[in-house]
Design a protein around this motif. Sequence first.
Motif, PDB file in Angstrom:
ATOM      1  N   VAL A  43      37.679  39.857  38.289  1.00 51.00           N
ATOM      2  CA  VAL A  43      38.924  40.123  39.023  1.00 51.00           C
ATOM      3  C   VAL A  43      39.273  41.587  38.794  1.00 51.00           C
ATOM      4  O   VAL A  43      39.496  42.021  37.662  1.00 51.00           O
TER       5      VAL A  43
ATOM      6  N   LYS B 217      41.704  44.871  40.165  1.00 45.69           N
ATOM      7  CA  LYS B 217      42.770  45.405  41.009  1.00 45.69           C
ATOM      8  C   LYS B 217      42.259  46.658  41.699  1.00 45.69           C
ATOM      9  O   LYS B 217      41.718  47.561  41.061  1.00 45.69           O
TER      10      LYS B 217
ATOM     11  N   HIS C 105      43.268  42.628  45.301  1.00 46.50           N
ATOM     12  CA  HIS C 105      42.263  42.375  44.268  1.00 46.50           C
ATOM     13  C   HIS C 105      40.887  42.246  44.911  1.00 46.50           C
ATOM     14  O   HIS C 105      40.759  41.876  46.079  1.00 46.50           O
TER      15      HIS C 105
END
Length: 368
Positions: free
Chosen positions: A143, A145, A131
Amino acid sequence: MRALGRLAQVCRWLRRFTSCDLLWRRIARASLNSGFTRLGTDLMASVPVKERVKVSQNWRLGRCREGILLKWRCSQMPWMQLEGDSLYISQANFILAYHFRPDGASLNRRPLGVFAGHDEDVCHFVLANSHIISAGGDGKIGVHKIHSTFTVKYSAHEQEVNCVDCRGGIIVSGSRDRTAKVWPLASGRLGQCLHTIQTEDRVWSIAISPILSSFVTGTACCGHFSPLRIWDLNSGQLMMHLGSDFPPGAGVLDVMYESPSTLLSCGYDTYVRYWDLRASVRKCVMEWEEPHDSTLYCLQTDGNHLLATGSSYYGVVRLWDRRQRACLHAFPLTSTPLSSPVYCLRFTTKHLYAALSYNLHVLDFQNP
């Protein structure tokens, strides 16, 4: 003839001796930035030790070739991280990922990825558990990915989030609003604050202990207490103050743990300080002063003898041998009309990367 035979034997013995990996490992552990930590851990097992020792001589002697990897038109306050053969760097409210070419001294111009989500500039970000955790001037935490399109942002603070760290599924953030907060990284609990710590001062830097028991905050030093304080990660309670002789305004702009009991800090008072919690919490065990009285924006270490710092004037990167008080080498990366702080720096065993207001510099110690 007998003498020639003995000389040949000696030459064979010397060749075997100098090619012994154990010998080069011993030399490497005493060298600068060879990939070995103070504990003897080898962080670069895939690179021949003998080759690393050769490059470490270039670090010690300050032999390198300077280049510019990226340029941008508007003044920025970039932050960056390295992971494998990729570089991540913030520009305004984006984070861009680039792939290094094999030489490590140049980038593929087309970004691998672009991570957006903040309404204002990205102030800081870290990489953790595949992340990107970003802190924004909009008071939000993002946040992302890395290998998917998953992006979540949530309101975290009332003012800009100056710093963030993430370890073991826990995020900590620090803000101009004089609070530090603890958050879970778990996808089902994003945005659920676990603890709010009233720091009573603006938080400029933050770092989680490697054993996940505590975290340290570096604040602006505008109150009657140390700008370095350690807090319990599970309860949010204050554990200790570090130091006792900081002048007013000696804010801590960068702080990092080297081990659960040792950490480094730097900031407005022009010093790098090395703290060992086993020895004393009232006084650092070692300190290095920036010789031109410049604010120190950032620092990095190889976990052994090498220390690098970024100054506020003329984009000066300094290299230090921690066994010495005086600076080893200084590399001014800007001239007077474009004077800029070094906002962030990172290095590998062969290259050093420095992010300034208008460009990203590289110092190549492999091919000086």
